[in-house]
Design an enzyme around this catalytic site. Sequence first.
Site, PDB file in Angstrom:
ATOM      1  N   LYS A  91      29.760  42.117  46.933  1.00 34.72           N
ATOM      2  CA  LYS A  91      29.886  43.539  46.575  1.00 34.72           C
ATOM      3  C   LYS A  91      29.088  44.357  47.592  1.00 34.72           C
ATOM      4  O   LYS A  91      27.896  44.104  47.812  1.00 34.72           O
ATOM      5  CB  LYS A  91      29.332  43.790  45.173  1.00 34.72           C
ATOM      6  CG  LYS A  91      30.297  43.337  44.080  1.00 34.72           C
ATOM      7  CD  LYS A  91      29.951  43.909  42.736  1.00 34.72           C
ATOM      8  CE  LYS A  91      31.040  43.625  41.727  1.00 34.72           C
ATOM      9  NZ  LYS A  91      31.521  42.235  41.701  1.00 34.72           N
ATOM     10  N   ASP A 125      34.767  42.348  47.291  1.00 35.16           N
ATOM     11  CA  ASP A 125      35.212  42.951  46.033  1.00 35.16           C
ATOM     12  C   ASP A 125      35.389  44.458  46.238  1.00 35.16           C
ATOM     13  O   ASP A 125      34.771  45.045  47.127  1.00 35.16           O
ATOM     14  CB  ASP A 125      34.147  42.753  44.941  1.00 35.16           C
ATOM     15  CG  ASP A 125      34.081  41.320  44.415  1.00 35.16           C
ATOM     16  OD1 ASP A 125      34.955  40.507  44.771  1.00 35.16           O
ATOM     17  OD2 ASP A 125      33.142  41.029  43.646  1.00 35.16           O
ATOM     18  N   ARG A 175      43.134  40.276  47.559  1.00 35.65           N
ATOM     19  CA  ARG A 175      43.145  40.004  46.120  1.00 35.65           C
ATOM     20  C   ARG A 175      43.689  41.271  45.442  1.00 35.65           C
ATOM     21  O   ARG A 175      43.204  42.366  45.713  1.00 35.65           O
ATOM     22  CB  ARG A 175      41.743  39.714  45.589  1.00 35.65           C
ATOM     23  CG  ARG A 175      41.718  39.589  44.066  1.00 35.65           C
ATOM     24  CD  ARG A 175      40.307  39.650  43.497  1.00 35.65           C
ATOM     25  NE  ARG A 175      39.474  38.580  43.972  1.00 35.65           N
ATOM     26  CZ  ARG A 175      38.144  38.684  44.102  1.00 35.65           C
ATOM     27  NH1 ARG A 175      37.528  39.809  43.826  1.00 35.65           N
ATOM     28  NH2 ARG A 175      37.439  37.659  44.540  1.00 35.65           N
ATOM     29  N   LYS A 178      43.914  44.627  38.553  1.00 43.70           N
ATOM     30  CA  LYS A 178      44.237  45.933  37.948  1.00 43.70           C
ATOM     31  C   LYS A 178      43.177  46.970  38.298  1.00 43.70           C
ATOM     32  O   LYS A 178      43.503  48.123  38.572  1.00 43.70           O
ATOM     33  CB  LYS A 178      44.302  45.790  36.425  1.00 43.70           C
ATOM     34  CG  LYS A 178      45.561  45.130  35.912  1.00 43.70           C
ATOM     35  CD  LYS A 178      45.579  45.122  34.388  1.00 43.70           C
ATOM     36  CE  LYS A 178      46.818  44.428  33.866  1.00 43.70           C
ATOM     37  NZ  LYS A 178      46.785  44.251  32.391  1.00 43.70           N
ATOM     38  N   THR A 217      44.658  38.062  37.725  1.00 47.11           N
ATOM     39  CA  THR A 217      44.996  38.629  36.417  1.00 47.11           C
ATOM     40  C   THR A 217      44.953  37.551  35.350  1.00 47.11           C
ATOM     41  O   THR A 217      45.113  36.371  35.639  1.00 47.11           O
ATOM     42  CB  THR A 217      46.403  39.274  36.445  1.00 47.11           C
ATOM     43  OG1 THR A 217      46.628  39.926  35.197  1.00 47.11           O
ATOM     44  CG2 THR A 217      47.506  38.263  36.685  1.00 47.11           C
ATOM     45  N   ARG A 279      30.510  44.815  31.580  1.00 48.74           N
ATOM     46  CA  ARG A 279      31.903  45.138  31.956  1.00 48.74           C
ATOM     47  C   ARG A 279      32.869  44.119  31.363  1.00 48.74           C
ATOM     48  O   ARG A 279      33.938  44.457  30.867  1.00 48.74           O
ATOM     49  CB  ARG A 279      32.055  45.171  33.479  1.00 48.74           C
ATOM     50  CG  ARG A 279      31.534  46.442  34.123  1.00 48.74           C
ATOM     51  CD  ARG A 279      32.215  46.703  35.464  1.00 48.74           C
ATOM     52  NE  ARG A 279      31.995  45.657  36.429  1.00 48.74           N
ATOM     53  CZ  ARG A 279      30.928  45.575  37.228  1.00 48.74           C
ATOM     54  NH1 ARG A 279      29.991  46.476  37.171  1.00 48.74           N
ATOM     55  NH2 ARG A 279      30.813  44.585  38.089  1.00 48.74           N
ATOM     56  N   ARG A 280      32.486  42.819  31.418  1.00 53.30           N
ATOM     57  CA  ARG A 280      33.365  41.770  30.878  1.00 53.30           C
ATOM     58  C   ARG A 280      33.526  41.930  29.369  1.00 53.30           C
ATOM     59  O   ARG A 280      34.611  41.821  28.827  1.00 53.30           O
ATOM     60  CB  ARG A 280      32.797  40.378  31.159  1.00 53.30           C
ATOM     61  CG  ARG A 280      32.754  39.994  32.626  1.00 53.30           C
ATOM     62  CD  ARG A 280      34.113  39.606  33.176  1.00 53.30           C
ATOM     63  NE  ARG A 280      34.947  40.701  33.601  1.00 53.30           N
ATOM     64  CZ  ARG A 280      34.857  41.320  34.777  1.00 53.30           C
ATOM     65  NH1 ARG A 280      33.979  40.977  35.662  1.00 53.30           N
ATOM     66  NH2 ARG A 280      35.690  42.298  35.069  1.00 53.30           N
ATOM     67  N   GLU A 283      35.993  44.528  28.142  1.00 53.25           N
ATOM     68  CA  GLU A 283      37.442  44.308  28.229  1.00 53.25           C
ATOM     69  C   GLU A 283      37.885  43.168  27.320  1.00 53.25           C
ATOM     70  O   GLU A 283      39.052  42.812  27.297  1.00 53.25           O
ATOM     71  CB  GLU A 283      37.907  44.093  29.670  1.00 53.25           C
ATOM     72  CG  GLU A 283      37.175  43.038  30.381  1.00 53.25           C
ATOM     73  CD  GLU A 283      37.525  42.845  31.841  1.00 53.25           C
ATOM     74  OE1 GLU A 283      38.297  43.610  32.411  1.00 53.25           O
ATOM     75  OE2 GLU A 283      36.974  41.878  32.393  1.00 53.25           O
TER      76      GLU A 283
HETATM   77  P1  FDA Z   1      44.134  42.734  30.823  1.00 53.77           P
HETATM   78  O1  FDA Z   1      42.832  43.464  30.858  1.00 53.77           O
HETATM   79  O2  FDA Z   1      45.286  43.399  30.199  1.00 53.77           O
HETATM   80  O3  FDA Z   1      43.861  41.339  30.141  1.00 53.77           O
HETATM   81  C1  FDA Z   1      44.918  40.462  29.833  1.00 53.77           C
HETATM   82  C2  FDA Z   1      44.421  39.518  28.746  1.00 53.77           C
HETATM   83  O4  FDA Z   1      43.377  38.708  29.290  1.00 53.77           O
HETATM   84  C3  FDA Z   1      43.780  40.232  27.558  1.00 53.77           C
HETATM   85  O5  FDA Z   1      44.703  40.523  26.555  1.00 53.77           O
HETATM   86  C4  FDA Z   1      42.750  39.243  27.094  1.00 53.77           C
HETATM   87  O6  FDA Z   1      43.379  38.322  26.241  1.00 53.77           O
HETATM   88  C5  FDA Z   1      42.343  38.533  28.351  1.00 53.77           C
HETATM   89  N1  FDA Z   1      41.091  39.054  28.883  1.00 53.77           N
HETATM   90  C6  FDA Z   1      40.925  39.955  29.895  1.00 53.77           C
HETATM   91  N2  FDA Z   1      39.620  40.151  30.137  1.00 53.77           N
HETATM   92  C7  FDA Z   1      38.961  39.370  29.253  1.00 53.77           C
HETATM   93  C8  FDA Z   1      37.579  39.122  28.998  1.00 53.77           C
HETATM   94  N3  FDA Z   1      36.621  39.702  29.706  1.00 53.77           N
HETATM   95  N4  FDA Z   1      37.250  38.243  28.008  1.00 53.77           N
HETATM   96  C9  FDA Z   1      38.198  37.614  27.281  1.00 53.77           C
HETATM   97  N5  FDA Z   1      39.520  37.819  27.485  1.00 53.77           N
HETATM   98  C10 FDA Z   1      39.885  38.682  28.431  1.00 53.77           C
HETATM   99  N6  FDA Z   1      38.176  44.522  39.346  1.00 53.77           N
HETATM  100  C11 FDA Z   1      37.755  45.422  40.272  1.00 53.77           C
HETATM  101  O7  FDA Z   1      37.801  46.626  40.035  1.00 53.77           O
HETATM  102  N7  FDA Z   1      37.309  44.981  41.502  1.00 53.77           N
HETATM  103  C12 FDA Z   1      37.284  43.668  41.838  1.00 53.77           C
HETATM  104  O8  FDA Z   1      36.887  43.320  42.957  1.00 53.77           O
HETATM  105  C13 FDA Z   1      37.722  42.711  40.869  1.00 53.77           C
HETATM  106  N8  FDA Z   1      37.715  41.376  41.126  1.00 53.77           N
HETATM  107  C14 FDA Z   1      38.317  40.502  40.248  1.00 53.77           C
HETATM  108  C15 FDA Z   1      38.445  39.154  40.568  1.00 53.77           C
HETATM  109  C16 FDA Z   1      39.151  38.297  39.744  1.00 53.77           C
HETATM  110  C17 FDA Z   1      39.313  36.862  40.134  1.00 53.77           C
HETATM  111  C18 FDA Z   1      39.726  38.796  38.529  1.00 53.77           C
HETATM  112  C19 FDA Z   1      40.535  37.916  37.641  1.00 53.77           C
HETATM  113  C20 FDA Z   1      39.548  40.116  38.171  1.00 53.77           C
HETATM  114  C21 FDA Z   1      38.832  40.971  39.008  1.00 53.77           C
HETATM  115  N9  FDA Z   1      38.634  42.306  38.666  1.00 53.77           N
HETATM  116  C22 FDA Z   1      38.166  43.184  39.613  1.00 53.77           C
HETATM  117  C23 FDA Z   1      38.835  42.751  37.253  1.00 53.77           C
HETATM  118  C24 FDA Z   1      40.241  43.276  37.033  1.00 53.77           C
HETATM  119  O9  FDA Z   1      40.387  44.506  37.701  1.00 53.77           O
HETATM  120  C25 FDA Z   1      40.532  43.478  35.540  1.00 53.77           C
HETATM  121  O10 FDA Z   1      39.624  44.355  34.988  1.00 53.77           O
HETATM  122  C26 FDA Z   1      40.501  42.206  34.722  1.00 53.77           C
HETATM  123  O11 FDA Z   1      41.042  41.129  35.420  1.00 53.77           O
HETATM  124  C27 FDA Z   1      41.330  42.407  33.436  1.00 53.77           C
HETATM  125  O12 FDA Z   1      42.663  42.699  33.778  1.00 53.77           O
HETATM  126  P2  FDA Z   1      43.863  41.687  33.514  1.00 53.77           P
HETATM  127  O13 FDA Z   1      44.827  41.792  34.649  1.00 53.77           O
HETATM  128  O14 FDA Z   1      43.367  40.359  33.216  1.00 53.77           O
HETATM  129  O15 FDA Z   1      44.639  42.351  32.287  1.00 53.77           O
END
Ligand code: FDA
Length: 299
Positions: A91, A125, A175, A178, A217, A279-280, A283
């Site tokens: 970061k 990131d 990468r 969302k 994702t 943050r985790r 969500e």
């Molecule tokens: P969504 O949020 O809709 O989640 C889909 C489903 O996944 C949910 O219904 C839930 O079941 C499950 N889920 C998601 N998050 C969960 C959690 N914390 N605990 C339990 N279950 C959960 N963002 C950013 O702004 N900058 C970055 O550099 C990165 N880097 C990054 C790396 C990697 C490897 C990942 C997977 C994600 C990121 N992100 C990120 C975070 C990303 O932007 C996003 O906030 C999360 O991945 C959640 O989005 P989803 O696409 O998973 O969909």
Amino acid sequence: MSAFNRLLVTGLPAVPKPIVGRVASRYVAGESLDDAIRVVRNLNQQGAMATLDVLGEEVSERAKATAAVEEYLRVFAAIDREKVDSNISIKLTLLGLKIDEGFCRDNVARIVETAKSFGNFVRIDMEDYTTTDATLRIYRELHGRYGNVGVVLQAYMRRTLRDIEELPDQGANIRLCKGIYVEPRTIAWKGYETVRHNYVQALDKLMSRDVYVGIATHDEFLACAASALVDKHGLKPHQYEFQMLLGVDEELRRILIAAGHRLRVYVPYGADWYPYSIRRLRENPEVARHVLRAMMSGK
Ligand code: FDA
């Protein structure tokens, strides 16, 4: 998310830190590099690759940024020594971006150069929108100089489709996620379905440009759409990867690996786990249940 869950999520900062720590521990490998390597080895045994992240952000003192650089150099040595399959994620605000862009770029250059000497790779990131321009500037410069560096694009950003057009013509590694920060509507798409739509458009555009994409994702709808795009573009498994966060939907992780996709897990570690964990938890729709259980158990 239910109204009750929403209330608890809003109140998270008021929850005692040890309780947040216990609930959030599934998202963090531990406080030490040894903890992190142990988790990576375990993931490797399950067929997943990893990317190691030293927790921390927004430093305002040069010494702290320099300490983070030194820690990343130790990470490369450990990956090499322990023969685990992992790259790193960084970061820029931890590496001094808010202090001085040139200082930050030089810090990142040290990390990328060391990665190169180990035949490894660095992912930058993406943080909130105030850092996007500088992050892409530093990425482009170091990509031109070293090659072994990639960046993140966020599907919620209105600018992302334009940013894809300005990626390097050769060897770009992106990468796509969302996006996690709370951004103004003038900057970011807001609707859940709108962000999904933009994600699919961005992914299609990246694949059309022969960019290596880390499809980051846990959204099954997007995993499904991405698999269809992999087929449409005729990509082989070494031409893309899925990426997921440690502690989130391990079943989906196993399903994607079993289907023959390469998959990388983001493994954060370090003493500075609190902002990342908050943050985790925000969500995770089940956050209320976990927090309540931890509070009731009184530990
Ligand atoms: P969504 O949020 O809709 O989640 C889909 C489903 O996944 C949910 O219904 C839930 O079941 C499950 N889920 C998601 N998050 C969960 C959690 N914390 N605990 C339990 N279950 C959960 N963002 C950013 O702004 N900058 C970055 O550099 C990165 N880097 C990054 C790396 C990697 C490897 C990942 C997977 C994600 C990121 N992100 C990120 C975070 C990303 O932007 C996003 O906030 C999360 O991945 C959640 O989005 P989803 O696409 O998973 O969909």
